[in-house]
Design a protein around this motif. Structure first.
Motif, short mmCIF file in Angstrom:
data_model
loop_
_atom_site.label_atom_id
_atom_site.label_comp_id
_atom_site.label_asym_id
_atom_site.label_seq_id
_atom_site.Cartn_x
_atom_site.Cartn_y
_atom_site.Cartn_z
N TRP A 1 0.85 -1.19 0.00
CA TRP A 1 0.00 0.00 0.00
C TRP A 1 0.88 1.24 0.00
CZ3 TRP A 1 -0.82 3.55 4.31
CH2 TRP A 1 -0.02 3.29 5.41
N THR A 2 0.27 2.39 -0.23
CA THR A 2 1.02 3.63 -0.21
C THR A 2 0.45 4.56 0.85
OG1 THR A 2 1.92 5.43 -1.58
CG2 THR A 2 -0.35 4.79 -2.01
N PRO A 3 1.26 5.11 1.73
CA PRO A 3 0.75 5.99 2.78
C PRO A 3 -0.08 7.13 2.21
CG PRO A 3 3.00 5.37 3.28
CD PRO A 3 2.71 4.83 1.91
N GLY A 4 -1.19 7.40 2.90
CA GLY A 4 -2.12 8.44 2.46
C GLY A 4 -3.30 7.89 1.69
N SER A 5 -3.17 6.65 1.24
CA SER A 5 -4.25 6.00 0.49
C SER A 5 -4.48 4.63 1.13
CB SER A 5 -3.88 5.84 -0.98
OG SER A 5 -4.93 5.26 -1.70
N TYR A 6 -5.54 4.53 1.91
CA TYR A 6 -5.69 3.43 2.85
C TYR A 6 -6.41 2.24 2.22
CZ TYR A 6 -4.27 7.38 5.58
OH TYR A 6 -3.56 8.48 6.02
N LEU A 7 -5.65 1.57 1.34
CA LEU A 7 -6.13 0.39 0.65
C LEU A 7 -4.92 -0.48 0.29
CD1 LEU A 7 -8.43 -1.19 -0.83
CD2 LEU A 7 -7.85 0.14 -2.86
N VAL A 8 -5.02 -1.77 0.53
CA VAL A 8 -3.98 -2.70 0.10
C VAL A 8 -4.11 -2.87 -1.41
CG1 VAL A 8 -3.16 -5.07 0.23
CG2 VAL A 8 -3.83 -3.87 2.32
N ARG A 9 -3.13 -2.36 -2.14
CA ARG A 9 -3.20 -2.31 -3.61
C ARG A 9 -2.36 -3.40 -4.28
NH1 ARG A 9 -5.80 2.28 -5.27
NH2 ARG A 9 -6.19 3.75 -3.59
N GLU A 10 -1.57 -4.12 -3.50
CA GLU A 10 -0.81 -5.25 -4.04
C GLU A 10 0.07 -4.83 -5.21
OE1 GLU A 10 -0.95 -7.34 -1.96
OE2 GLU A 10 -2.90 -8.15 -1.46
N PHE A 11 0.99 -3.90 -4.95
CA PHE A 11 1.85 -3.40 -6.02
C PHE A 11 2.72 -4.48 -6.65
CE2 PHE A 11 1.31 0.59 -3.43
CZ PHE A 11 0.54 1.25 -4.37
N ALA A 12 2.98 -5.55 -5.91
CA ALA A 12 3.83 -6.62 -6.45
C ALA A 12 3.20 -7.28 -7.67
CB ALA A 12 4.11 -7.67 -5.37
N LEU B 1 6.49 8.01 -11.35
CA LEU B 1 6.88 6.90 -10.49
C LEU B 1 6.32 7.13 -9.10
CD1 LEU B 1 10.63 6.52 -11.55
CD2 LEU B 1 8.59 5.56 -12.63
N SER B 2 5.28 6.39 -8.76
CA SER B 2 4.78 6.35 -7.39
C SER B 2 5.65 5.33 -6.66
CB SER B 2 3.31 5.96 -7.36
OG SER B 2 2.81 5.98 -6.05
N THR B 3 6.58 5.80 -5.87
CA THR B 3 7.75 5.02 -5.47
C THR B 3 7.44 3.76 -4.68
OG1 THR B 3 7.98 6.66 -3.70
CG2 THR B 3 9.43 6.89 -5.60
N THR B 4 6.31 3.72 -3.94
CA THR B 4 5.98 2.49 -3.21
C THR B 4 5.70 1.34 -4.16
OG1 THR B 4 3.75 3.44 -3.04
CG2 THR B 4 5.10 3.44 -1.05
N GLY B 5 5.31 1.63 -5.39
CA GLY B 5 5.02 0.58 -6.35
C GLY B 5 6.13 0.33 -7.33
N VAL B 6 7.31 0.92 -7.09
CA VAL B 6 8.43 0.78 -8.04
C VAL B 6 9.66 0.17 -7.38
CG1 VAL B 6 10.06 2.06 -9.50
CG2 VAL B 6 7.62 2.68 -9.49
#
Length: 601
Positions: free
Chosen positions: A66-77, A137-142
């Motif tokens: 997930w990315t801080p500030g957006s409260y959802l498990v987005r499974e970036f992997a 680049l949203s860095t939590t997903g990169v």
């Protein structure tokens, strides 16, 4: 100095050697990334991650979920592919051990190079997007991180695609090279999105801080007007907390045909906007509201934060009941700040404030879900709405903004217009972020409200935060010499109590059924096609109630799963409210003092 015996001297030398050796053994690994875009046209970013100085048998690398500030498990992997590991030019075993973890054998290896591709094609302020025009680049997903090394610094080298010329980010540059960046730890890296491309960049100074605005996608914006008005917003917000803690701050703005939303970061933000919205006054003012909202977060939530929101656990949900403060108060201030900066009129501000009340009161879920619960359940409800969410929940943004207004008026009334919610926010910022260097608990913020409101707020919390009691709006608005009245109070308009969307085929498909409305009580369902009423084909939902009155019994024919059903329905009164603010006659000196403080007259 006394002489040592030979044995004692030898022991001392041995001890010093052990201390020296132990100190030398504590060498932290170095982490470096190289980012390239060889297939930008296919929406990929390629990442090469080098971890050197290893002295361990294995290494686990992980992707945040997930990315801080957006409260959802987005499974970036899910976007990672083709992950490989090499050392000394030879392949090293790298196996996936969980949804977001890769295990690498590093026995006898000091340096490992991990390469992977990230598919980046989701347009939002929270997710990465790459095409030939730019790379966001949203860095939590990169960027993967090594397990147990979140405190480690890292460097990022960006190799731009073709004619890309510019990098915009809050990360520090290495040696003045905009394509070479450094992050002191992963919390900073994951809180610093990166825009790469040919964006239009301009800057200004405000509150002693250098601001950069990076505009992607074009648009009919006026740079000089934006510089002036964004600076007004920033100065007004800085006045709330008494300081602006940044050296520099970056606005990354994505202008698209239709855009919206924003995501806050420690020293930057990403905003979504419609590229033509700047040309109308309402569109321009709305954009400034988005600026005000996300920029206010640099204090409220990024620094003054619920205690669970940092240090972050990037692998699972981080629950808090206080998003009504973190987000709701920020929504309240986004309007108040524009008024305090004299960017729109008192009438416009009051209209927006009452608009928040209307939004809350017209949502059936406000009678079902307490505000604190809405915050806690953000992870499973707020970002995953379904056709029944309107009936079962409430937004911690909307109701939180209303609660912020009530507490602000309570404090101003108690202090005779000398203090406001600003003072409580500044007190909490100084006490917990600056003083205790940690987040706050729910109980601690409640004590601060009580300190400045001059009263116990147990009943307020029981009713409005943790409970479902109707809000006595006129009590609080009365402190400033205002009241609200429902413009629809005397109406007796019938309604079916459903919303239906027009399909390209002309079919009218039910998209929402209002709790306790006629359709709810008599069996109309989401997904039904409304075919006819009393045998007359339905061609226009807006004229369906023409000539009908509350209590009328009608037959609604619907098509459901390929079958026709005739549903007897009794029309009910439309209970929608439409409040409007009005001045009370003959306001007192105290009411005028509160009004002056609140609206900055």
């Amino acid at each position: 100095m006394k002489n040592f015996k030979p044995l004692a001297l030898a022991y001392l030398i041995l001890l010093l050697m052990k201390i020296s050796t132990a100190g030398a053994a504590v060498v932290s690994p170095k982490i470096a990334y190289k980012v390239t875009f060889p297939e930008a046209q296919a929406h990929y970013v390629d990442v090469e991650m080098t971890v050197s100085g290893l002295k361990q048998a294995s290494l686990d690398v992980k992707m945040p979920v997930w990315t801080p500030g957006s409260y959802l498990v987005r499974e970036f992997a899910k976007n990672i592919e083709s992950l490989t590991a090499t050392a000394n030019g030879k392949d090293v075993a790298a196996s996936k051990t969980s949804k977001n973890t890769w295990h690498i054998n590093t026995a006898g290896i000091s340096t490992v190079v991990i390469k992977y591709k990230v598919y980046s094609f989701e347009v939002s302020v929270r997710t990465s997007f790459v095409d030939v025009t730019h790379g966001f680049l949203s860095t939590t997903g990169v960027f993967l991180y090594p397990k147990g090394m979140l405190a480690q610094p890292s460097t990022i080298k960006i190799i731009p695609y073709k004619d890309w010329t510019t990098v915009s980010t809050s990360l520090e540059k290495i040696g003045g090279d905009q394509f070479a960046l450094t992050a002191p730890n992963f919390d900073i890296l994951y809180d610093s999105p990166i825009e790469v491309g040919t964006q239009d960049v301009f800057g200004f100074d405000a509150a002693g801080v250098k601001y950069e605005v990076a505009m992607y996608g074009g648009g009919n914006y006026d740079k000089e007007r934006l510089k002036k008005d964004m600076a007004k917003v920033i100065e007004a917000e800085t006045a709330v907390f008494g300081e602006n803690p940044n050296k520099h701050y970056t606005f990354i703005v994505h202008n698209r045909q239709r855009g919206g939303g924003g995501l806050e970061h420690l020293s930057s933000t990403v905003l979504g906007a419609s590229r033509e919205q700047y040309g109308s006054e309402s569109g321009y003012i709305n954009f400034l509201g988005l600026v005000a909202h996300e920029h206010f977060h640099l204090w409220n939530v990024k620094r003054l934060r619920p205690i669970v929101l940092g240090p972050f656990d990037y692998e699972t949900e981080n629950y808090t009941t206080n998003l009504w403060i973190a987000e709701g108060f920020t929504a309240y201030y986004q309007n108040l700040i524009r008024r305090h900066a004299d960017l729109y009129s008192v009438e416009s501000y009051l209209g927006d404030a009452v608009g928040d009340i209307n939004t809350v009161e017209n949502q059936p879920g406000t009678k079902v879900q307490p505000l604190a619960e809405a915050s806690f359940d953000a992870w499973i409800k707020a970002y995953r709405p379904n056709e029944n969410s309107f009936n079962t929940g409430i937004s911690y943004y909307d109701k939180g903004a209303v609660i912020g207004m009530l507490l602000d008026l309570e404090i101003m009334n108690y202090s005779g217009g000398k203090q406001s919610l600003d003072d409580a926010m500044k007190y909490m910022y100084n006490t917990y972020y600056k003083g205790k260097k940690r987040g706050y608990t729910d109980a601690e913020f409640k004590l601060a409200f009580e300190k400045f409101a001059g009263k116990n707020l147990d009943d307020f919390y029981a009713k409005y935060i943790n409970g479902l009691a109707p809000i006595d709006y006129n009590k609080y608005l009365g402190y400033a010499g205002y009241k609200i009245s429902d413009q629809l109070a005397d109406s007796n308009t019938p309604t079916l109590g459903v919303s239906a969307s027009n399909q390209p085929t002309g079919k009218k498909i039910v998209s929402m059924v209002l709790r306790d409305g006629a359709g709810w009580k008599d069996g109309i369902s989401v997904g039904d096609e409304i075919v006819s009423v009393d045998g007359t084909p339905v061609t226009d939902m807006t004229t369906l109630m023409n000539g009908r009155k509350v209590g009328d019994k009608i037959t609604v024919t619907v098509s459901r799963d390929g079958k026709a059903y005739n549903l007897p329905v009794t029309l009910l009164r439309n209970n929608r409210v439409q409040y409007k603010a009005e001045e009370l006659p003959n306001p007192t000196a105290q009411q005028l003092a509160v009004r002056k403080k609140w609206l900055k007259l």
